[in-house]
Write a protein that holds these residues in place. Structure first.
Motif, PDB file in Angstrom:
ATOM      1  N   ASP A 196       0.824  -1.216   0.000  1.00  0.00           N
ATOM      2  CA  ASP A 196       0.000   0.000   0.000  1.00  0.00           C
ATOM      3  C   ASP A 196       0.858   1.267   0.000  1.00  0.00           C
ATOM      4  O   ASP A 196       0.404   2.329  -0.434  1.00  0.00           O
ATOM      5  CB  ASP A 196      -0.906   0.026   1.240  1.00  0.00           C
ATOM      6  CG  ASP A 196      -1.855  -1.158   1.302  1.00  0.00           C
ATOM      7  OD1 ASP A 196      -2.442  -1.505   0.257  1.00  0.00           O
ATOM      8  OD2 ASP A 196      -1.991  -1.741   2.390  1.00  0.00           O
ATOM      9  N   VAL A 197       2.069   1.167   0.483  1.00  0.00           N
ATOM     10  CA  VAL A 197       2.943   2.331   0.631  1.00  0.00           C
ATOM     11  C   VAL A 197       3.648   2.680  -0.678  1.00  0.00           C
ATOM     12  O   VAL A 197       3.812   3.862  -1.009  1.00  0.00           O
ATOM     13  CB  VAL A 197       3.978   2.089   1.756  1.00  0.00           C
ATOM     14  CG1 VAL A 197       4.961   3.236   1.865  1.00  0.00           C
ATOM     15  CG2 VAL A 197       3.262   1.865   3.074  1.00  0.00           C
ATOM     16  N   ILE A 199       2.226   5.383  -3.144  1.00  0.00           N
ATOM     17  CA  ILE A 199       2.280   6.741  -2.595  1.00  0.00           C
ATOM     18  C   ILE A 199       3.695   7.288  -2.685  1.00  0.00           C
ATOM     19  O   ILE A 199       3.911   8.434  -3.091  1.00  0.00           O
ATOM     20  CB  ILE A 199       1.772   6.752  -1.130  1.00  0.00           C
ATOM     21  CG1 ILE A 199       0.315   6.306  -1.087  1.00  0.00           C
ATOM     22  CG2 ILE A 199       1.932   8.138  -0.508  1.00  0.00           C
ATOM     23  CD1 ILE A 199      -0.182   5.983   0.311  1.00  0.00           C
ATOM     24  N   ARG A 220       4.882  10.520  -4.823  1.00  0.00           N
ATOM     25  CA  ARG A 220       5.505  11.669  -4.147  1.00  0.00           C
ATOM     26  C   ARG A 220       6.920  11.943  -4.621  1.00  0.00           C
ATOM     27  O   ARG A 220       7.370  13.083  -4.623  1.00  0.00           O
ATOM     28  CB  ARG A 220       5.500  11.463  -2.637  1.00  0.00           C
ATOM     29  CG  ARG A 220       4.106  11.586  -2.059  1.00  0.00           C
ATOM     30  CD  ARG A 220       4.113  11.481  -0.566  1.00  0.00           C
ATOM     31  NE  ARG A 220       2.766  11.647  -0.044  1.00  0.00           N
ATOM     32  CZ  ARG A 220       2.472  11.588   1.231  1.00  0.00           C
ATOM     33  NH1 ARG A 220       3.417  11.369   2.124  1.00  0.00           N
ATOM     34  NH2 ARG A 220       1.223  11.743   1.624  1.00  0.00           N
ATOM     35  N   TYR A 253      -0.191   7.167   5.466  1.00  0.00           N
ATOM     36  CA  TYR A 253       0.486   8.335   4.901  1.00  0.00           C
ATOM     37  C   TYR A 253       1.695   8.759   5.726  1.00  0.00           C
ATOM     38  O   TYR A 253       2.664   9.297   5.183  1.00  0.00           O
ATOM     39  CB  TYR A 253      -0.505   9.480   4.704  1.00  0.00           C
ATOM     40  CG  TYR A 253      -1.501   9.140   3.624  1.00  0.00           C
ATOM     41  CD1 TYR A 253      -1.132   9.210   2.288  1.00  0.00           C
ATOM     42  CD2 TYR A 253      -2.780   8.695   3.929  1.00  0.00           C
ATOM     43  CE1 TYR A 253      -2.022   8.860   1.281  1.00  0.00           C
ATOM     44  CE2 TYR A 253      -3.673   8.340   2.930  1.00  0.00           C
ATOM     45  CZ  TYR A 253      -3.289   8.424   1.611  1.00  0.00           C
ATOM     46  OH  TYR A 253      -4.163   8.071   0.621  1.00  0.00           O
ATOM     47  N   ALA A 285       4.408   6.411   4.502  1.00  0.00           N
ATOM     48  CA  ALA A 285       4.884   6.854   3.180  1.00  0.00           C
ATOM     49  C   ALA A 285       5.760   8.097   3.312  1.00  0.00           C
ATOM     50  O   ALA A 285       6.818   8.192   2.667  1.00  0.00           O
ATOM     51  CB  ALA A 285       3.700   7.119   2.256  1.00  0.00           C
ATOM     52  N   SER A 286       5.362   9.044   4.147  1.00  0.00           N
ATOM     53  CA  SER A 286       6.159  10.260   4.335  1.00  0.00           C
ATOM     54  C   SER A 286       7.518   9.945   4.943  1.00  0.00           C
ATOM     55  O   SER A 286       8.531  10.542   4.566  1.00  0.00           O
ATOM     56  CB  SER A 286       5.415  11.246   5.241  1.00  0.00           C
ATOM     57  OG  SER A 286       4.250  11.713   4.612  1.00  0.00           O
TER      58      SER A 286
END
Length: 131
Positions: free
Chosen positions: A6-7, A10, A14, A52, A55-56
């Protein structure tokens, strides 16, 4: 519960990566940050609310640790390609680079520390025997 699969989309978005050629390398960051976060919050699986944030964290770690990779350097901006996360600052772009920096562990530790406020919401305290 969310997973590493899922990551990746993203992170790819980004970092504005054109294809999946860097996926095997970035997957190592996704996995290591997952392990560190799970250890920090005392969970066995990553809670949905951290998608999120996870991911960040990966994007921050990759930008600091891999400034010599052209696709990553292009996302940093600025003429020197300098990135700062917490106390860790790396200048890169065009040059030296072969492989992971010696600071990979400290970079990931710093990234996890910088997201401590987000992680504390999910932290579970454990009590051992005799305490």
């Amino acid at each position: 519960m969310i997973t590493a699969a899922d990551v990746w989309p993203i992170v790819k978005l980004r970092l504005d990566l054109p294809d999946d050629s860097r996926k095997p390398l970035i997957d190592t960051y996704i996995a290591e940050i997952e392990r560190r976060v799970l250890h920090d919050i005392n969970h066995r699986r990553m809670p949905d609310g951290l998608l999120y944030v996870w991911a960040s964290m990966v994007v921050d770690a990759v930008r600091v640790d891999l400034p010599h990779v052209d696709e990553i350097d292009a996302t940093v901006g600025g003429p020197a390609g300098s990135v700062k996360v917490g106390d860790t600052s790396v200048s890169g772009g065009g040059g030296s680079g072969g492989g992971l920096a010696n600071t990979a562990k400290s970079v990931i530790d710093q990234v996890v520390f910088n997201y401590r406020t987000d992680l504390n919401h999910y932290r579970r305290m454990t009590w051992g025997p005799g305490r």
